[in-house]
Write a protein that holds these residues in place. Structure first.
Motif, PDB file in Angstrom:
ATOM      1  N   ASP A   1       0.782  -1.030  -0.193  1.00  0.00           N
ATOM      2  CA  ASP A   1      -0.026  -0.128  -0.043  1.00  0.00           C
ATOM      3  C   ASP A   1       0.895   1.239  -0.023  1.00  0.00           C
ATOM      4  O   ASP A   1       0.401   2.429  -0.030  1.00  0.00           O
ATOM      5  N   GLY A   2       2.355   1.116   0.028  1.00  0.00           N
ATOM      6  CA  GLY A   2       2.998   2.141  -0.249  1.00  0.00           C
ATOM      7  C   GLY A   2       3.865   2.645   0.871  1.00  0.00           C
ATOM      8  O   GLY A   2       4.991   3.341   0.925  1.00  0.00           O
ATOM      9  N   HIS A   3       3.564   1.987   2.350  1.00  0.00           N
ATOM     10  CA  HIS A   3       4.349   2.603   3.255  1.00  0.00           C
ATOM     11  C   HIS A   3       5.373   1.535   3.835  1.00  0.00           C
ATOM     12  O   HIS A   3       5.671   0.348   3.168  1.00  0.00           O
ATOM     13  N   GLU A   4       6.665   2.153   4.287  1.00  0.00           N
ATOM     14  CA  GLU A   4       7.816   1.170   4.528  1.00  0.00           C
ATOM     15  C   GLU A   4       7.587   0.606   5.549  1.00  0.00           C
ATOM     16  O   GLU A   4       6.924   0.779   6.756  1.00  0.00           O
ATOM     17  N   VAL A   5       8.129  -0.856   5.725  1.00  0.00           N
ATOM     18  CA  VAL A   5       8.020  -1.662   6.795  1.00  0.00           C
ATOM     19  C   VAL A   5       9.573  -1.925   7.424  1.00  0.00           C
ATOM     20  O   VAL A   5      10.245  -2.500   6.277  1.00  0.00           O
TER      21      VAL A   5
ATOM     22  N   LEU B   1      10.078  -6.022  11.929  1.00  0.00           N
ATOM     23  CA  LEU B   1      10.427  -5.311  13.157  1.00  0.00           C
ATOM     24  C   LEU B   1       9.576  -4.375  13.685  1.00  0.00           C
ATOM     25  O   LEU B   1       9.708  -3.512  14.741  1.00  0.00           O
ATOM     26  N   SER B   2       8.391  -4.145  12.817  1.00  0.00           N
ATOM     27  CA  SER B   2       7.472  -2.908  13.400  1.00  0.00           C
ATOM     28  C   SER B   2       7.052  -2.947  14.879  1.00  0.00           C
ATOM     29  O   SER B   2       7.320  -1.898  15.522  1.00  0.00           O
TER      30      SER B   2
END
Length: 573
Positions: free
Chosen positions: A4-8, A32-33
């Protein structure tokens, strides 16, 4: 990158892998969120704990019992007044505390390492800069699996402000316990929750008596209860305090009190407790009532007397005038009281009187005659200014009495005879002598000799022949003493068988000595009284004027009399 476009954030592991086609690789990715959020939360919590510790002035410390290494949190270093370069050791830590605290700290530490019990002490320590800090130290020992003490962990809190508050509260409590002022506290509903010993004693309550069964109104008089509803509580609600006088009931009856009521409010401003402080002023109220009656009596007397009477204060302002003064000046007393006397005298063309007034304000009694135009005709008035003195005998204004000479002379003579004359002998009494001396000499004695005379063997005459004969003897002695001196000289009977002569214009001790010898001779001659012959004598103390005040001159003559009596009867010293 999430779809969806966000970094993880991920933890990526790549390892080689042998396959039939050669060498490949296997990759493992762990999200690692959650761990990052936990770390952020832990950091935030640690920061929060650090700030809370700084606000509460409390910090952690540890002691490694195997290596003796001590760790202090920054706030602990701040409390001790040391920087990051200071390396704490057990001996150096102990040295911060006072002797008694050192013993208690060592005992608590050792007991905790043996038993594992949590210990706590409060003690003062002194920083390197000399600041005294009260701290609360808490510690607990941790053990390894074998039961050996591993380390001690604890906390140190700065409780200086709390100790100061406790000491202030202790002092206030001690004041409440020993003050004679009656102190009563009640809750917001009026239920008594505290009485100090003075209040309990006044009500007859013992120290163990339960005062909470009472409402504060139980001890009010009906009048005070009405005032509480109409005046006291509205003022306390509005301003937080009421001060006034009231009456309350105690075991011995009703007393008048100087009454103060305070309200104590919670942070929202709601009253939660009230304090009443009452000082018994019954004696003061009675004294005020007596003074008021006395003043009313004096005022009535002043109004009844036809003479002009006025009272002037130390600043030269009118304090009181009677109606005769109003008629004399043609002005109402309302317009006179508070005015400077110098202004009023100037308005009426009487500035020449100010020289006499200044003497009276300086403490000198002055009497003089002045021609005043009254009711269209001139009258000669006798004006007497009587100095008024304070409790310390300092000039405190004067009282002026003005009277028509023709009507006043006889009345003045009677008053003087009553107040300044000895009714038995007709001589001056002590008050009359002192008044004459003060008027004559002022504050300094000049060209005056004083003879202090005490009759010898007079008591024997009284005891033998009785007081009537003794009175006749005193009259005869007074007559002989009057005949020895000039009309300008003063002769006084100042009490019992004591007489005083004042020789005006005499400063030569030889002249005074001769008069003293004549006194001794006159007293030694027999007295024929009502068919009886009496023999007495006299001892004389002489003092001549120096630069001393007239009171000191009298004292020196009295001291000389003691010397004369000690030398034997019939002596002049």
């Amino acid at each position: 990158m999430h779809r969806d476009g966000h970094e993880v954030p991920v933890e990526l592991s790549v390892v080689p892998l042998s396959t039939a086609d050669g060498v490949g690789a296997v990759g493992f990715a762990r999200n690692l969120s959650f761990r990052r959020s936990i770390e952020r939360e832990r950091g935030a919590n640690e920061d929060l704990l650090q700030r809370i510790g700084e606000l509460a002035r409390v910090g952690a410390w540890t002691v490694d019992l195997r290596s003796d290494v001590i760790h202090w949190a920054p706030i602990v270093r701040s409390i001790h007044g040391v920087g990051q370069d200071f390396e704490p050791t057990l001996p150096s830590v102990i040295e911060f505390f006072e002797q008694d605290a050192q013993r208690r700290l060592i005992a608590a530490f050792e007991h905790g390492t043996k038993t594992g019990e949590t210990w706590e002490i409060e003690a003062p320590l002194t920083t390197p800069s000399g600041v005294r800090v009260w701290v609360r130290a808490i510690g607990k020992t941790e053990f390894d699996k074998s039961g050996e003490p591993l380390r001690v962990v604890g906390a140190l809190q700065d409780i200086t402000a709390q100790k100061i508050a406790e000491e202030s509260l202790k002092v206030l409590t001690e004041i409440l316990e020993i003050t004679p002022i009656l102190v009563v506290q009640a809750d917001s509903k009026g239920r008594v929750c505290y009485m100090n010993p003075a209040a309990r004693k006044s009500l007859g309550f013992s120290a163990s008596y339960d005062v909470t069964q009472h409402l504060f109104t139980d001890f009010n008089t009906p009048e005070t209860t009405v005032r509480y509803r109409s005046e006291v509580m509205p003022a306390v609600t509005r301003t937080g305090v009421w001060v006034g006088e009231s009456t309350v009931r105690v075991k011995d009856g009703v007393i008048a009190v100087d009454h103060t009521v305070l309200s104590h409010r919670d942070p929202t401003g709601t009253p939660v407790r009230y304090t009443a402080m009452m000082r018994d002023i019954s004696a003061e109220v009675r004294a005020r009532a007596d003074l008021f009656r006395h003043q009313r009596t004096l005022s009535s007397v002043a109004e009844a007397i036809p003479d002009v009477i006025t009272v002037v204060d130390r600043d030269g302002c009118y304090e009181f005038v009677n109606s005769a003064f109003e008629k004399l000046m043609g002005t109402s007393r309302k317009a006179i009281v508070g005015q400077k006397i110098s202004d009023l005298m100037r308005q009426h063309g009487l500035s020449n009187l100010m020289r006499y007034i200044q003497k009276a304000l300086a403490g000198e009694q002055v009497a003089f005659e002045q021609v005043l135009k009254l009711a269209g005709r001139e009258r000669t008035m006798l004006i007497t200014l009587f100095p008024r003195r304070s409790e310390r005998d300092d000039p405190d204004g004067y009282i002026a009495v003005l009277g028509d000479v023709t009507d006043q002379r006889q009345r003045e003579s009677r008053l003087i005879k009553l107040s300044q004359r000895d009714p038995l002998t007709g001589l001056l009494n002590r008050h009359g002598l002192e008044s004459r001396l003060q008027a004559m000499l002022g504050s300094q004695a000049q060209a005056v000799a004083v003879l202090y005379i005490d009759l010898d063997r007079f008591k024997a005459v009284n005891d033998t022949f009785g007081h009537p004969v003794g009175d006749l003897l005193l009259k005869a002695v007074a007559g002989r003493f009057r005949d020895l001196v000039r009309p300008v000289d003063l002769v006084a009977r100042i009490g019992g068988d004591e007489f005083v002569m004042v020789l005006v214009g005499v400063s030569d001790s030889a002249v005074a000595q001769k008069v003293g010898e004549k006194v001794v001779a006159a007293a030694s001659d027999p007295f024929a009284l009502d068919g009886r012959v009496c023999h007495i004598g006299a001892s004389v103390g002489v003092a001549c004027a120096t630069e001393s005040k007239w009171r000191e001159l009298m004292e020196r003559a009295d001291a000389a009399l003691y010397i004369a009596k000690a030398s034997g009867r019939g002596q002049v010293a």
